[in-house]
Scaffold this active site. Structure first.
Site, PDB file in Angstrom:
ATOM      1  N   GLY A  85       8.859 -14.018   1.909  1.00 39.02           N
ATOM      2  CA  GLY A  85       8.833 -12.612   1.521  1.00 39.02           C
ATOM      3  C   GLY A  85      10.041 -11.855   2.035  1.00 39.02           C
ATOM      4  O   GLY A  85      10.471 -12.047   3.181  1.00 39.02           O
ATOM      5  N   THR A 136       0.799  -1.228   0.000  1.00 38.06           N
ATOM      6  CA  THR A 136       0.000   0.000   0.000  1.00 38.06           C
ATOM      7  C   THR A 136       0.826   1.268   0.000  1.00 38.06           C
ATOM      8  O   THR A 136       0.316   2.320  -0.362  1.00 38.06           O
ATOM      9  CB  THR A 136      -0.939   0.036   1.227  1.00 38.06           C
ATOM     10  OG1 THR A 136      -0.157  -0.037   2.426  1.00 38.06           O
ATOM     11  CG2 THR A 136      -1.924  -1.117   1.183  1.00 38.06           C
ATOM     12  N   THR A 146      -0.979  -5.833   4.912  1.00 33.29           N
ATOM     13  CA  THR A 146      -2.053  -6.524   4.195  1.00 33.29           C
ATOM     14  C   THR A 146      -2.229  -7.918   4.789  1.00 33.29           C
ATOM     15  O   THR A 146      -3.344  -8.387   5.007  1.00 33.29           O
ATOM     16  CB  THR A 146      -1.720  -6.614   2.704  1.00 33.29           C
ATOM     17  OG1 THR A 146      -1.576  -5.282   2.183  1.00 33.29           O
ATOM     18  CG2 THR A 146      -2.815  -7.333   1.948  1.00 33.29           C
ATOM     19  N   THR A 170     -23.131  -3.984  15.503  1.00 32.19           N
ATOM     20  CA  THR A 170     -22.438  -4.709  14.443  1.00 32.19           C
ATOM     21  C   THR A 170     -21.010  -4.239  14.234  1.00 32.19           C
ATOM     22  O   THR A 170     -20.086  -5.055  14.125  1.00 32.19           O
ATOM     23  CB  THR A 170     -23.230  -4.589  13.122  1.00 32.19           C
ATOM     24  OG1 THR A 170     -24.523  -5.155  13.318  1.00 32.19           O
ATOM     25  CG2 THR A 170     -22.522  -5.337  12.001  1.00 32.19           C
ATOM     26  N   ASP A 201      10.265  -8.886   2.951  1.00 32.09           N
ATOM     27  CA  ASP A 201       9.950  -8.057   4.112  1.00 32.09           C
ATOM     28  C   ASP A 201      10.090  -8.856   5.399  1.00 32.09           C
ATOM     29  O   ASP A 201      10.637  -8.363   6.401  1.00 32.09           O
ATOM     30  CB  ASP A 201       8.545  -7.452   3.993  1.00 32.09           C
ATOM     31  CG  ASP A 201       7.459  -8.483   3.729  1.00 32.09           C
ATOM     32  OD1 ASP A 201       7.754  -9.629   3.336  1.00 32.09           O
ATOM     33  OD2 ASP A 201       6.267  -8.123   3.899  1.00 32.09           O
ATOM     34  N   LEU A 205       5.101   3.185   0.007  1.00 30.52           N
ATOM     35  CA  LEU A 205       6.553   3.143  -0.067  1.00 30.52           C
ATOM     36  C   LEU A 205       7.116   3.869   1.143  1.00 30.52           C
ATOM     37  O   LEU A 205       6.704   4.983   1.460  1.00 30.52           O
ATOM     38  CB  LEU A 205       7.030   3.843  -1.343  1.00 30.52           C
ATOM     39  CG  LEU A 205       8.542   4.081  -1.464  1.00 30.52           C
ATOM     40  CD1 LEU A 205       9.267   2.765  -1.712  1.00 30.52           C
ATOM     41  CD2 LEU A 205       8.840   5.082  -2.573  1.00 30.52           C
TER      42      LEU A 205
END
Length: 239
Positions: A96, A11, A119, A169, A98, A13
């Site tokens: 990954g 999402t 994410t 909710t 990361d 940088l």
């Protein structure tokens, strides 16, 4: 020589310069949903070290833009071993970069459970000797909410605060999705303790972690863990 470290996520940088003694300078972050804006914000220098888990299109756009701003580019990949870190994956390409870099930053002679919330929610157990004991990947609470909303539009994708048992909710969704993440973290801590024979410190990073932090046990907050891992990668591979 001016060196910049760049962490291209799903999402946004994040980037920072290397300063004296291989430390990070000021960290900048820009969302990459606006292609012109995020590419225009890029720094200039001599050397750029890039870690990316973003889509191929975004990665290529970044690399193309950096070619006009830097003399040398180093794209970082997951390695079987670097410094004290030894990863558990037989195929390093499946881990990954990361996660690899966040573990590299955490490998300081102490056992750790490295939690990243973006994410995806990722958990990696790390022995005091730097040996990776494996990990878990799950959807983050935000992605859980978005998936529910996509299947049932009457369920809001945002809103509500965590509570043990909600009376509406939106808070019920917040409590359920965040609670699912917290339960996975608690179970992972318990099993990491058994695996390691000691309670590991919990190292937390990622833009989605803030909502979970008030409900976590004592932990180290390392918001720039991937960039810190990039700094260590640079010290081991380039400097």
């Amino acid at each position: 020589m001016t060196t910049w470290l760049l962490d291209l996520g799903n999402t946004r940088l994040k980037y920072a310069p290397l300063v004296a003694d291989g430390q990070l300078g000021a960290v900048h972050a820009v969302a990459h949903d606006d292609a012109e804006a995020w590419l225009a914000a890029l720094p200039e220098g001599e050397v750029a070290c890039i870690a990316s888990v973003a889509s191929p299109a975004r990665r290529v756009a970044l690399l193309d833009a950096l070619c006009a701003r830097f003399q040398r580019l180093h794209r970082v990949h997951t390695e079987p071993a670097l410094g004290p870190l030894r990863i558990a994956y037989a195929n390093p390409a499946h881990l990954g970069v990361d996660r690899f870099l966040a573990m590299l930053a955490a490998a300081d002679g102490r056992a750790a459970l490295v939690l990243g919330v973006g994410t995806a929610l990722t958990l990696d157990v790390l022995g005091a000797d730097g040996r990776h004991g494996g990990g878990r990947i799950a959807p983050s609470p935000e992605v859980m909410r978005e998936a529910l909303h996509a299947r049932a539009a009457q369920l809001p994708a945002r809103g509500g605060d965590y509570t043990e048992f909600a009376d509406d909710t939106a808070p019920a969704l917040a409590s359920g999705c965040e609670g699912a993440a917290l339960a996975l973290i608690e179970r992972s801590l318990r099993h990491a303790t058994t695996l390691l024979g000691q309670v590991p410190r919990l190292c937390v990073h990622g833009g989605g972690a803030q909502a979970l932090r008030p409900h976590l046990p004592v932990h180290d907050w390392v918001p720039d863990a991937v960039l810190q891992g990039l700094a260590r990668w640079h010290a081991l591979r380039i400097a």
